[in-house]
Design a protein around this motif. Structure first.
Motif, PDB file in Angstrom:
ATOM      1  N   LEU A  58       0.825  -1.214   0.000  1.00 32.58           N
ATOM      2  CA  LEU A  58       0.000   0.000   0.000  1.00 32.58           C
ATOM      3  C   LEU A  58       0.858   1.262   0.000  1.00 32.58           C
ATOM      4  CD1 LEU A  58      -2.827  -1.160   2.423  1.00 32.58           C
ATOM      5  CD2 LEU A  58      -2.973  -0.842  -0.052  1.00 32.58           C
ATOM      6  N   VAL A  59       2.013   1.196   0.618  1.00 33.80           N
ATOM      7  CA  VAL A  59       2.953   2.324   0.569  1.00 33.80           C
ATOM      8  C   VAL A  59       3.428   2.498  -0.871  1.00 33.80           C
ATOM      9  CG1 VAL A  59       5.229   3.147   1.288  1.00 33.80           C
ATOM     10  CG2 VAL A  59       3.675   2.142   2.974  1.00 33.80           C
ATOM     11  N   ASN A  60       3.777   1.379  -1.529  1.00 35.84           N
ATOM     12  CA  ASN A  60       4.254   1.428  -2.917  1.00 35.84           C
ATOM     13  C   ASN A  60       3.188   1.948  -3.881  1.00 35.84           C
ATOM     14  OD1 ASN A  60       6.730   0.434  -2.107  1.00 35.84           O
ATOM     15  ND2 ASN A  60       6.212  -1.685  -2.593  1.00 35.84           N
ATOM     16  N   GLU A  61       1.914   1.776  -3.526  1.00 37.24           N
ATOM     17  CA  GLU A  61       0.809   2.235  -4.365  1.00 37.24           C
ATOM     18  C   GLU A  61       0.330   3.637  -3.976  1.00 37.24           C
ATOM     19  OE1 GLU A  61      -2.251  -0.782  -4.222  1.00 37.24           O
ATOM     20  OE2 GLU A  61      -0.839  -2.340  -4.832  1.00 37.24           O
ATOM     21  N   SER A  62       1.040   4.298  -3.093  1.00 31.29           N
ATOM     22  CA  SER A  62       0.725   5.656  -2.615  1.00 31.29           C
ATOM     23  C   SER A  62      -0.608   5.745  -1.875  1.00 31.29           C
ATOM     24  CB  SER A  62       0.734   6.650  -3.786  1.00 31.29           C
ATOM     25  OG  SER A  62       2.006   6.682  -4.397  1.00 31.29           O
ATOM     26  N   ILE A  63      -0.981   4.652  -1.221  1.00 34.38           N
ATOM     27  CA  ILE A  63      -2.188   4.630  -0.392  1.00 34.38           C
ATOM     28  C   ILE A  63      -1.825   5.025   1.037  1.00 34.38           C
ATOM     29  CG2 ILE A  63      -4.080   3.175   0.462  1.00 34.38           C
ATOM     30  CD1 ILE A  63      -3.947   3.686  -2.669  1.00 34.38           C
ATOM     31  N   LEU A  64      -0.660   4.579   1.478  1.00 35.75           N
ATOM     32  CA  LEU A  64      -0.166   4.889   2.820  1.00 35.75           C
ATOM     33  C   LEU A  64       1.182   5.576   2.720  1.00 35.75           C
ATOM     34  CD1 LEU A  64      -0.828   1.473   4.653  1.00 35.75           C
ATOM     35  CD2 LEU A  64      -2.337   3.472   4.565  1.00 35.75           C
ATOM     36  N   PHE A  65       1.504   6.347   3.745  1.00 38.46           N
ATOM     37  CA  PHE A  65       2.845   6.919   3.850  1.00 38.46           C
ATOM     38  C   PHE A  65       3.325   6.745   5.285  1.00 38.46           C
ATOM     39  CE2 PHE A  65       0.080  10.405   5.009  1.00 38.46           C
ATOM     40  CZ  PHE A  65       0.759  11.092   5.999  1.00 38.46           C
ATOM     41  N   LYS A  66       4.635   6.699   5.424  1.00 43.00           N
ATOM     42  CA  LYS A  66       5.235   6.449   6.725  1.00 43.00           C
ATOM     43  C   LYS A  66       5.705   7.744   7.362  1.00 43.00           C
ATOM     44  CE  LYS A  66       8.785   3.658   8.902  1.00 43.00           C
ATOM     45  NZ  LYS A  66       9.770   2.589   8.698  1.00 43.00           N
ATOM     46  N   LYS A  67       5.366   7.903   8.638  1.00 41.77           N
ATOM     47  CA  LYS A  67       5.947   8.968   9.463  1.00 41.77           C
ATOM     48  C   LYS A  67       6.909   8.251  10.402  1.00 41.77           C
ATOM     49  CE  LYS A  67       2.209  12.354   9.677  1.00 41.77           C
ATOM     50  NZ  LYS A  67       1.282  13.079  10.589  1.00 41.77           N
ATOM     51  N   ARG A  68       8.162   8.502  10.183  1.00 38.65           N
ATOM     52  CA  ARG A  68       9.201   7.797  10.923  1.00 38.65           C
ATOM     53  C   ARG A  68       8.970   7.877  12.435  1.00 38.65           C
ATOM     54  NH1 ARG A  68      14.547   6.704   8.554  1.00 38.65           N
ATOM     55  NH2 ARG A  68      15.721   5.731  10.216  1.00 38.65           N
ATOM     56  N   GLY A  69       8.952   6.709  13.057  1.00 39.88           N
ATOM     57  CA  GLY A  69       8.797   6.628  14.500  1.00 39.88           C
ATOM     58  C   GLY A  69       7.369   6.799  14.985  1.00 39.88           C
ATOM     59  N   VAL A  70       6.431   7.071  14.070  1.00 34.76           N
ATOM     60  CA  VAL A  70       5.041   7.305  14.468  1.00 34.76           C
ATOM     61  C   VAL A  70       4.110   6.227  13.914  1.00 34.76           C
ATOM     62  CG1 VAL A  70       3.138   8.954  14.467  1.00 34.76           C
ATOM     63  CG2 VAL A  70       5.485   9.787  14.526  1.00 34.76           C
ATOM     64  N   GLY A  71       4.296   5.862  12.634  1.00 36.82           N
ATOM     65  CA  GLY A  71       3.464   4.835  12.024  1.00 36.82           C
ATOM     66  C   GLY A  71       3.119   5.130  10.583  1.00 36.82           C
ATOM     67  N   ALA A  78      -5.850   8.625  -1.326  1.00 38.82           N
ATOM     68  CA  ALA A  78      -5.887   7.166  -1.262  1.00 38.82           C
ATOM     69  C   ALA A  78      -7.217   6.595  -1.763  1.00 38.82           C
ATOM     70  CB  ALA A  78      -5.630   6.693   0.163  1.00 38.82           C
ATOM     71  N   LYS A  79      -8.320   7.172  -1.326  1.00 42.12           N
ATOM     72  CA  LYS A  79      -9.630   6.651  -1.716  1.00 42.12           C
ATOM     73  C   LYS A  79      -9.815   6.725  -3.229  1.00 42.12           C
ATOM     74  CE  LYS A  79     -14.575   7.084  -0.865  1.00 42.12           C
ATOM     75  NZ  LYS A  79     -15.632   7.767  -0.108  1.00 42.12           N
ATOM     76  N   ASP A  80      -9.450   7.843  -3.830  1.00 40.92           N
ATOM     77  CA  ASP A  80      -9.582   7.990  -5.282  1.00 40.92           C
ATOM     78  C   ASP A  80      -8.727   6.979  -6.027  1.00 40.92           C
ATOM     79  OD1 ASP A  80     -11.332  10.123  -4.918  1.00 40.92           O
ATOM     80  OD2 ASP A  80      -9.740  11.624  -5.064  1.00 40.92           O
ATOM     81  N   ILE A  81      -7.499   6.774  -5.562  1.00 41.24           N
ATOM     82  CA  ILE A  81      -6.604   5.794  -6.185  1.00 41.24           C
ATOM     83  C   ILE A  81      -7.209   4.398  -6.114  1.00 41.24           C
ATOM     84  CG2 ILE A  81      -4.359   4.629  -5.977  1.00 41.24           C
ATOM     85  CD1 ILE A  81      -3.236   7.334  -4.935  1.00 41.24           C
ATOM     86  N   LEU A  82      -7.711   4.050  -4.934  1.00 35.96           N
ATOM     87  CA  LEU A  82      -8.279   2.715  -4.742  1.00 35.96           C
ATOM     88  C   LEU A  82      -9.539   2.507  -5.567  1.00 35.96           C
ATOM     89  CD1 LEU A  82      -7.735   2.264  -0.921  1.00 35.96           C
ATOM     90  CD2 LEU A  82      -6.617   0.994  -2.772  1.00 35.96           C
TER      91      LEU A  82
END
Length: 124
Positions: A58-71, A78-82
């Motif tokens: 999901l990160v690779n598909e730009s649905i999720l992104f990582k905040k280092r140390g947070v999650g 994301a919804k439009d992409i999906l």
């Protein structure tokens, strides 16, 4: 989270689809944090690497992104992409085969549209 996972399908795909569904139905909104790999692992009693595989897709598909140390968090679009991705999959898995079968049966486009509108494909 679902109570159980299906033993007949890869677990990482089920986790991925579960998150996708949550984004589409807005259970998880843009900017919100998603469960961590450890939370999935603990809940389902699975290896965290398995959960990470679904989340990383999901990160690779730009649905999720990582905040280092947070999650991991849901991206704004994301919804439009999906929805676009699912529409394409729907077309390939359902509409194309439907059109191919209709062609074999000599069902015209107009008849096919009428059948769909009626909601009963058994009537002509």
């Amino acid at each position: 989270m679902k109570d159980k996972l299906d033993d007949n399908r890869p677990i990482f795909l089920q986790i991925k689809e579960q998150l996708e569904d949550s984004v589409i139905n807005e259970t998880i909104k843009p900017g919100e944090r998603v469960p961590s790999t450890n939370e999935f692992a603990s809940y389902y009693k699975i290896n965290p690497a398995t959960a990470a595989k679904g989340i990383n897709e999901l990160v690779n598909e730009s649905i999720l992104f990582k905040k280092r140390g947070v999650g991991m968090f849901v991206t704004e679009n994301a919804k439009d992409i999906l929805i676009e991705k699912r529409k394409q999959t729907f077309y390939e898995n359902f509409i194309q085969p439907l059109k191919n079968e209709a062609r074999k049966l000599h069902v015209s486009n107009e008849e096919l549209v009428d059948m769909i509108k009626e909601g009963n494909i058994n009537e002509n």
